[in-house]
Every structure is written in structure tokens, then in C-alpha cells.
Design an enzyme around this catalytic site. Structure first.
Site, PDB file in Angstrom:
ATOM      1  N   ASP A 404       0.848  -1.195   0.000  1.00  0.00           N
ATOM      2  CA  ASP A 404       0.000   0.000   0.000  1.00  0.00           C
ATOM      3  C   ASP A 404       0.884   1.245   0.000  1.00  0.00           C
ATOM      4  OD1 ASP A 404      -2.319   1.487   0.177  1.00  0.00           O
ATOM      5  OD2 ASP A 404      -2.435   1.348   2.361  1.00  0.00           O
ATOM      6  N   GLU A 407       2.609   4.976  -4.070  1.00  0.00           N
ATOM      7  CA  GLU A 407       2.599   5.867  -5.269  1.00  0.00           C
ATOM      8  C   GLU A 407       3.924   6.578  -5.465  1.00  0.00           C
ATOM      9  OE1 GLU A 407       0.159   5.680  -2.930  1.00  0.00           O
ATOM     10  OE2 GLU A 407      -0.960   4.382  -4.259  1.00  0.00           O
ATOM     11  N   ASP A 480      -8.936   3.960  -2.275  1.00  0.00           N
ATOM     12  CA  ASP A 480      -9.793   4.457  -1.191  1.00  0.00           C
ATOM     13  C   ASP A 480     -11.082   5.076  -1.711  1.00  0.00           C
ATOM     14  OD1 ASP A 480      -7.890   3.530   0.483  1.00  0.00           O
ATOM     15  OD2 ASP A 480      -6.989   5.478   0.912  1.00  0.00           O
TER      16      ASP A 480
HETATM   17  C1  GLC Z   1      -4.613   3.363   2.804  1.00  0.00           C
HETATM   18  C2  GLC Z   1      -5.134   2.178   2.024  1.00  0.00           C
HETATM   19  C3  GLC Z   1      -6.225   1.488   2.816  1.00  0.00           C
HETATM   20  C4  GLC Z   1      -5.659   1.054   4.167  1.00  0.00           C
HETATM   21  C5  GLC Z   1      -5.102   2.270   4.920  1.00  0.00           C
HETATM   22  C6  GLC Z   1      -4.413   1.878   6.221  1.00  0.00           C
HETATM   23  O1  GLC Z   1      -5.569   4.347   2.913  1.00  0.00           O
HETATM   24  O2  GLC Z   1      -5.566   2.536   0.754  1.00  0.00           O
HETATM   25  O3  GLC Z   1      -6.733   0.402   2.111  1.00  0.00           O
HETATM   26  O4  GLC Z   1      -6.629   0.452   4.942  1.00  0.00           O
HETATM   27  O5  GLC Z   1      -4.167   2.956   4.098  1.00  0.00           O
HETATM   28  O6  GLC Z   1      -3.375   1.001   6.008  1.00  0.00           O
END
Ligand code: GLC
Length: 798
Positions: A404, A407, A480
Site C-alpha cells: 500500500d 505511489e 480508497d
Molecule cells: C490506505 C489504504 C487502505 C488502508 C489504509 C491503512 O488508505 O488505501 O486500504 O486500509 O491505508 O493502512
């Protein structure tokens, strides 16, 4: 060279002048103007690569997108010299290069124009930031539609839009927010029934304008690097998709469990809560294979650690869950906490693995753990180190990883500043060139590590950011999103778009990540997600305490949600076969209607209907309270899944949409394989595989692929490919089978259910042997059910 002046941050625009010289070497051709060189490479009869050197020299020919297995395989090609043009031809295409200005026209072999330069190639100095902006503009053809470009949350047809690729942490994005997380510089054009694709392999910020700035021009450009694109001819859009995937690669088969249902939340903790959730699934008989641990499983968000208080015995927990049929996937972000007592930080510092600013200082920024540094995944040595860190997670029993924030996302700053330095496999570049591959290479290194340490098991990876080609090692989700009806619609379009952009293994956060869905929205979302290759509920409900599990909305909704997750598991053999088609041929698992009926203009702007695989058409419910939906059926015959009603296509029909149904159609003639009900994949050996056969009096082919669903035996031929051909007439049902069998299935028999027979059968013949049909074989006037041995070859019925 022609020069045109322009605005202050950009220099004058430079256009190539006339061709002065040319040469041919093997399958590539070079054309020289005063300053520009154009290299045209015949990759295959339908794939041509164009590369331009602005000022006489090419950059390093290097790509993070293309697959090592891409073979250059032109069969026949050559060059002709005409008065005004050169013509490079293959068995399928003609490429004309204007002698005056290098402009390109590509036609099919009959001379029908497929794609034509408007201004063609040109460039500008990027005065503000250095380097060159590389442009190419094409003419928009009459009636042309555009598709592709990864995860853009907008209508499927991109005509009239301008979009860009620069991976962005787009928390709570909305319709038309751009750019989002992924960077896939690949689009399709479709006009006069003819489809083609253009893959612009450039990792700088890329921008695509599909007739927005100038109605008759489709242009694409990058703020650096080289004009380097592949032209891919169809004419079928699905064939373009397959060729694109030949260039950028196909995935291995996932473990079957990864196609089951996944339950996620930010976050499930402590361990007792995780166990409770698992228990609840089994108690309520709601199938589920995967539970996720979001960032709170870690010690202060330090990657590769566990919170000792909440997860004192991770291996024990995972083992206990495994005994109940659950796999555990954990999140790993790129931000490494600045902490001199933390081994990952220490190792990275010692070996100089973290990204630095232009002045040599470490690239520091805040993410979940507070101040962090970030591995430079563009350095092969760093990738190797990163892969090695997964040993302990794999040994603990973790079966999948979730990458995650790659980017890369940095709080307050958004992302890295552009001056950050990267190795880029030995090239030494700024972040401007590396930004769009940061998450791509992080996920590549993660996948390599997990694969190594989980051997002989298959592993699973999901990433938020990536560049073209990441399908070779990862799945993705749409990021998200929000609990709203509009986002349900977006989820459908985004997943279709990702699938035709090479990344079929995709899904959205079911129910929405931000906010709270009501029971109806959650249920409708589950119904759509049954037909997404990745099916995962996720929510950010930590703070509010809101629950987003299949049972959270009361018994009425739970019943329907259970019905649909159960259906997902029944359809697994079909899903897995569809994945195999994708992994083998690159065929998108989700196919927008325009991709299955491209000569029918009624499909061109259809964003809300798609096919999942060869035989299922889905038109999901995306409005609150919807009682009835208009559905466009493409040409052919279709069965309504819920009641076997048969419809002729090439028209719009209306169907009722009670809460426990969504418009779902089966292509007439298809054979749809079905597993028995189960709580998780491989719960017990399957003892009978159902085959639903939908009668039709046209010849229709279907396929079933089977293997162990894990391990890599399939790579050594341990699998079955069973091909069905239904060739029935109004008086006789006829099904023929051909197979390659090299994997021993646990079941020995098929139950066959034939739907929609136009006559009441009296005789059944299986491989030449007549079998009496008893009253219990007739489920209804036109539905017959019987059992045959797995290895049957031919069935007829009168
Ligand atoms: C980011 C991710 C989400 C995750 C969060 C905490 O917002 O896109 O899916 O739950 O981080 O890790």
C-alpha cells in the site's frame, strides 16, 4: 527541422523535417531527418514499435513494462519506396512514412486507414525542469471511441477527455478525479468496427488527450524520456488486449483460495478479534478464504514486525486460522520508520538503500509510523534485499501480502519531491522518471520474495500503485473509494478498464472504504463483486466502530449476501478457467460490451454492463431502490440465469431487479461448470462437478481448465483442459468433448443439467450407450439432469 515558438516554461516546438537517409537492419528500419531519427521495429505482423530520437541519439532502450518472454516474431515484412512515402508492410499492415515530415499512416492490407498522424511526432525543451517534452498527435477518425488507461474513474469511452498518469494517493477520489494510483499509458481506438491499441512505454508523467483540446486530434505526450510506442492492430479489441499482454506479460495462476472471498478492515486487532471474525463466518456459513491484517498488526507501524501485545503469537494465530480454512494476508508499506533500534532501518542505512534528495540528504517524510525513509526499489540490489525481508513473514505462515501507499504517498507532501534521486537500474535519474514505477518495483520485489519463501505454495499479492505490466506479479484494488451508489458504478467501470489495460486481477473495496453503506448498497456491491476477479470487503471504520461484514446489516441482507458469496464459490471452476485464459492468452477476464460486440455501436458507450469470461453477462444494479433495469443484450441468444428464460440479443430488454437478483445472463450454448457449495476452497475434495449446459441450436464452444489450485505442477503439464462443443438442433441435443488430461481430479462424475431443451427428451445416449431417462431426470419440462462419468466424450438426447 521546423520550429514554432511557444510559452515560457516550454521551449519552441520542434517538428521533424524531410527524410535524408534510411537503413534496414533485420526487423528494424531507421529514417534520418536533419535532427530526428525514427526507428520502426516490426515486432509481429500486427505489432509495430515506433521510437524517436529527438536530436540524433536514442536513450538507453530499457523498460520496466515489457516481459522477458516477448518474442519478436514478424513472419513476412519488407519496404517499398514511393514518391512521397516509404511503406513498411507485413502480412497484416502497411505503415506509410511521409518523406517530408515523418508523419505516419497505418492501414490494413487492403489500404483502410486504421491510424494516422495529425502533427505526428514533435518535441519541446522543458525549460523549467530540463529534458524534453515528447509529443505525438494522431487524427481522430470518424466515430472513433477510446478505451483503456488503467483505473480512470470515468465513463468507459474516453472520447473528449484529457487524462494523465502520475501515481497519486487519491483518498476519497470522486468521479473524474485524475490521476489516480496506477500508471498505465495504454489506450485503444475503435472506429468503423476496427480496433487498435497504442502503448506509450514512458515512465514520466504522461498525458493523453482524446479530442478534448482539439476535436479532431488524439495526442499523447510525456514530460521527459522518449517517444516510444507500440502500435497494436486487432481488428478485434480483445485481440489487441491479448497482444498488449504479450508485450507486457501475463501472470502465473493464483492459488485458488485467492479467488475466494476476502474479508478486510482497517484494522482487525487484537488476535482475539481476528479469531472472532473467522468464527463468525463459519458459524453463519458464509464462505470466506482470506482475512487481512491492516497496519495495526505491526509494532508502531514498523514493517516486518508484530505488535507483541495484540499479536503475541502470530504463527499460532495463523495456524489456528489455517485449521479453519483461512489464509492471512498482511499489509506492508514502503515507509521505513526512522528508528536507530529498528533492524530494517539499520540495514537500509548501512547499505545505502534509501532514497536521497538531490543534495544527498535522505528523503524523509511522514507516513503512518511518523518520520520515515523509503527504499529505492529502482535499485536491483535494494529489490533483492527487500525480497529477503519476506522470509520471516512467510515462515510465520503469512500467505499473501498487500502493498500500500506506494505511489509513493507521503503525508503533507503528497509524494516525493521531483528532485529525489533513483538508481533506475543503473541509470541514475530523478523522481520525475521513477515516480510512476516506484510502487511497481516495490510490488515486484515483494512478489519475488514471497514466491521464493512460500515455494512450493503459490503466493498472493495486491498492490495499490503500479506501472504497465504489474499483472505479471500482482493484483490491484481500486483504492480508497467511498460508500456511495456512484462509487458502486465507478467500481464496475474501473475494474473493466483495468482488465482491458492488462490487469484483470482486480476488485474494489466492497461497500466502500470511506463512509458507511446501508444494507442495500452493501448487498448490491457484493452482487457486483461476485463477478470481479478479486472479491474483498474493506472499510476504514476503525474510528467509528462501524462494522462492514456480511452479517452487519441484519438478517434480510445477510441472507442475500450469503447467497451471492455462495454463488461465487459455486462458480469457481468457471472463474478459474477464465483466469487460465487470461494467464495463457492475456484475454481480459472482464470484457466491456464494446469488446465483445465492437461492430454494434449500441455497445460503444456502455459502461455498466460487461462479460465475465466467455459465457456470463452482468448488468449490475447501481441505483438505490431500483426495481427494474434495462439491459442491452448483444447479438446472440441469452438465458436469464435466475429463471432460464431465453432472449434473442441485439436489443434492449427489461428485467426485474428484486434485492436477491441482479441481471445475469448466460450465453446460450455455453457449458458452465459449477462446484458444490463450500465454506472455503478445498474444504473437502469435490466429489461431483456440475456442468450446466444451455441448449442452443448454433455451434458454441466452451472450455474448462483444472489443476491442483496451488503449487506449480501445472507448469509441468499437470492440468486438464476440457473443450466442449455443443452442436444441437431443434430435434436433438448434442455435446462433444475433447480433452487434454494430466491431472487426477477428486471427482469421478459430472452431473449434467441441460437447460432450455425445446423438446421433452425420451432417449439419452452417452458414448454410444443408450441410457433410460427416468421421471426424476426431468427437473422441468425443458430441464434434464443426469450423471455421466467424468471421461465421457459424446452425449446426445432426443
Ligand atoms: C490506505 C489504504 C487502505 C488502508 C489504509 C491503512 O488508505 O488505501 O486500504 O486500509 O491505508 O493502512
Amino acid at each position: 527541422m521546423q520550429v514554432e515558438t511557444s510559452s515560457s516554461k516550454y521551449g519552441a516546438k520542434h517538428y521533424p523535417d524531410g527524410i535524408r537517409d534510411w537503413k534496414k537492419e533485420g526487423n528494424y528500419f531507421c529514417f534520418y531527418t536533419t535532427e530526428t531519427i525514427l526507428e520502426i521495429r516490426v515486432i509481429a505482423d500486427k505489432i509495430i514499435r515506433f521510437r524517436y530520437a529527438a536530436e540524433g541519439s536514442f536513450q538507453r532502450d530499457f523498460s520496466y513494462a515489457t516481459s522477458d518472454t516477448l518474442e519478436e516474431s514478424p513472419i513476412a515484412f519488407g519496404i517499398k519506396e514511393w514518391e512521397e512515402t516509404f511503406e513498411i508492410y507485413t502480412d497484416e499492415l502497411k505503415v506509410f512514412i511521409a518523406r517530408d515530415n515523418l508523419r505516419i499512416t497505418i492501414s490494413d492490407k487492403e489500404g483502410k486507414v486504421i491510424n494516422q498522424d495529425e502533427m505526428g511526432y514533435h518535441w519541446q525543451h522543458y525549460l523549467l525542469k530540463g529534458g524534453k517534452i515528447q509529443y505525438c498527435s494522431k487524427l481522430v477518425q470518424e466515430g472513433e471511441c477510446f478505451y483503456g488507461l488503467g483505473d480512470k474513474p470515468t465513463e468507459l469511452n474516453l472520447r473528449g477527455k484529457r487524462l494523465e498518469n502520475y501515481g497519486t494517493d487519491a483518498y476519497g477520489y470522486q468521479k473524474d478525479t485524475d490521476p489516480l494510483y496506477r500508471n498505465i499509458p495504454f489506450y485503444y481506438g475503435l472506429h468503423h468496427g476496427v480496433g487498435y491499441g497504442i502503448f506509450f512505454d514512458n515512465t514520466f508523467r504522461t498525458i493523453f488527450d482524446f479530442g478534448k483540446e482539439r476535436e479532431d486530434a488524439c495526442s499523447f505526450w510525456a514530460r521527459g524520456g522518449e517517444m516510444n510506442y507500440y502500435f497494436i492492430y486487432g481488428p478485434d479489441l480483445l485481440e489487441v488486449a491479448e497482444s498488449y499482454t504479450k508485450i507486457t506479460g501475463t501472470p502465473e495462476l493464483p492459488p485458488l483460495w485467492a479467488l475466494g472471498y476476502h474479508q478486510c478492515r482497517w484494522s482487525y486487532y487484537p488476535d482475539t478479534r481476528v479469531k472472532e471474525i473467522a468464527k463468525e463466518f463459519r458459524k453463519r456459513k458464509i464462505p470466506c478464504d482470506v482475512i487481512y491484517l491492516d497496519i495495526d498488526y505491526m509494532d508502531g507501524f514498523r514493517c516486518f514486525t508484530w505488535n507483541k501485545e495484540w499479536f503475541p503469537d502470530p504463527a499460532g494465530l495463523i495456524k489456528e486460522l489455517a485449521a479453519e480454512g483461512f489464509k492471512v494476508v498482511v499489509i506492508i508499506d514502503p515507509g521505513i520508520k526512522v528508528d536507530t533500534d529498528y533492524a530494517v532501518y539499520q540495514e537500509g542505512i548501512k547499505n545505502n538503500y534509501f532514497c536521497k534528495r538531490a543534495d544527498g540528504a535522505l528523503m524523509e517524510g511522514d507516513v503512518w509510523p511518523g518520520k520515515c525513509v523509503f527504499p529505492d526499489y529502482t535499485n536491483p540490489e535494494v529489490r533483492e534485499w527487500w525480497s529477503s525481508l519476506f522470509k520471516s513473514l512467510a515462515e510465520t505462515g503469512v500467505r499473501g501480502v498487500w502493498n500500500d501507499m506506494n505511489e509513493p504517498a507521503v503525508f503533507e507532501m503528497g509524494s516525493f519531491p521531483e528532485d529525489v534521486r533513483h538508481d533506475y537500474d543503473g541509470e541514475e535519474v530523478s523522481h520525475r522518471k521513477a515516480h510512476n514505477v516506484y510502487g511497481h518495483l516495490m510490488s515486484k520485489a515483494t512478489a519475488a520474495g514471497m514466491k521464493k519463501y512460500l515455494m512450493p505454495n503459490r503466493s498472493f499479492l495486491i498492490t495499490r500503485s503500479c506501472y504497465a505490466g504489474a499483472q505479471r506479479w500482482s493484483s490491484v484494488w481500486t483504492g480508497d473509494n467511498v460508500s456511495s451508489w456512484e462509487h458502486l458504478w465507478l467500481a464496475s467501470v474501473q475494474c473493466q478498464r483495468l482488465a482491458v489495460s492488462g490487469i484483470s486481477f482486480t476488485g474494489s473495496d466492497i461497500g466502500g472504504f470511506i463512509g458507511e453503506p446501508d444494507g442495500e448498497l452493501y448487498t448490491r456491491w457484493i452482487q457486483l463483486a461476485v463477478f470481479h476477479p478479486l472479491m474483498r470487503t474493506h472499510s476504514a471504520s476503525n474510528e467509528t466502530g462501524f462494522n462492514q461484514e456480511p452479517w452487519s446489516f441484519g438478517p434480510e441482507y445477510e441472507k442475500v449476501v450469503t447467497k451471492f458469496i455462495t454463488l461465487r464459490y459455486k462458480l469457481l471452476p468457471y472463474l478459474y478457467t477464465t483466469f487460465w485464459q487470461y494467464a495463457t492468452h492475456g484475454t481480459p477476464m472482464l470484457r466491456p460490451l464494446a469488446f465483445v460486440a465492437q461492430t454494434d455501436v449500441a455497445t460503444h458507450n456502455c459502461s455498466h454492463e460487461f462479460m465475465f469470461g466467455d459465457s456470463l453477462l452482468i448488468s449490475h444494479v447501481s441505483e438505490k431502490g431500483m426495481q427494474e433495469k434495462a439491459v442491452y443484450l448483444p447479438a446472440g441468444n441469452w438465458y436469464y440465469f435466475w429463471n432460464d428464460q431465453k432472449y434473442a440479443g441485439a436489443k434492449e430488454i427489461k428485467v426485474k431487479t428484486p434485492l436477491d437478483e441482479i441481471p445475469l445472463f448466460v450465453k446460450a450454448g455455453a457449458v458452465l461448470p459449477e462446484f458444490p457449495e463450500m465454506q472455503y476452497t478445498q474444504q473437502t475434495p469435490v466429489t461431483e462437478m456440475l456442468l450446466h449446459v444451455y441448449f442452443d441450436d448454433t455451434e458454441v464452444k466452451s472450455v474448462l481448465y483444472e489443476d491442483a489450485g496451488d503449487h506449480y505442477g501445472y507448469k509441468n503439464g499437470q492440468y486438464n483442459v476440457i473443450r466442449f462443443k455443443q452442436r444441437s438442433t431443434a430435434q436433438q441435443f448434442y455435446l462433444k468433448k475433447q480433452f487434454y488430461i494430466n491431472y487426477e481430479t477428486s471427482y469421478k462424475n459430472h452431473r449434467i443439467i441441460v437447460h432450455g431443451l425445446p423438446f421433452k427428451p425420451t432417449t439419452l445416449v452417452v458414448d454410444g450407450q443408450a441410457i433410460a431417462l427416468l421421471p426424476e431426470n426431468l427437473l422441468a419440462d425443458n430441464t434434464v439432469s443426469f450423471v455421466v462419468p467424468r471421461n465421457f466424450e459424446e452425449i446426445s438426447m432426443k
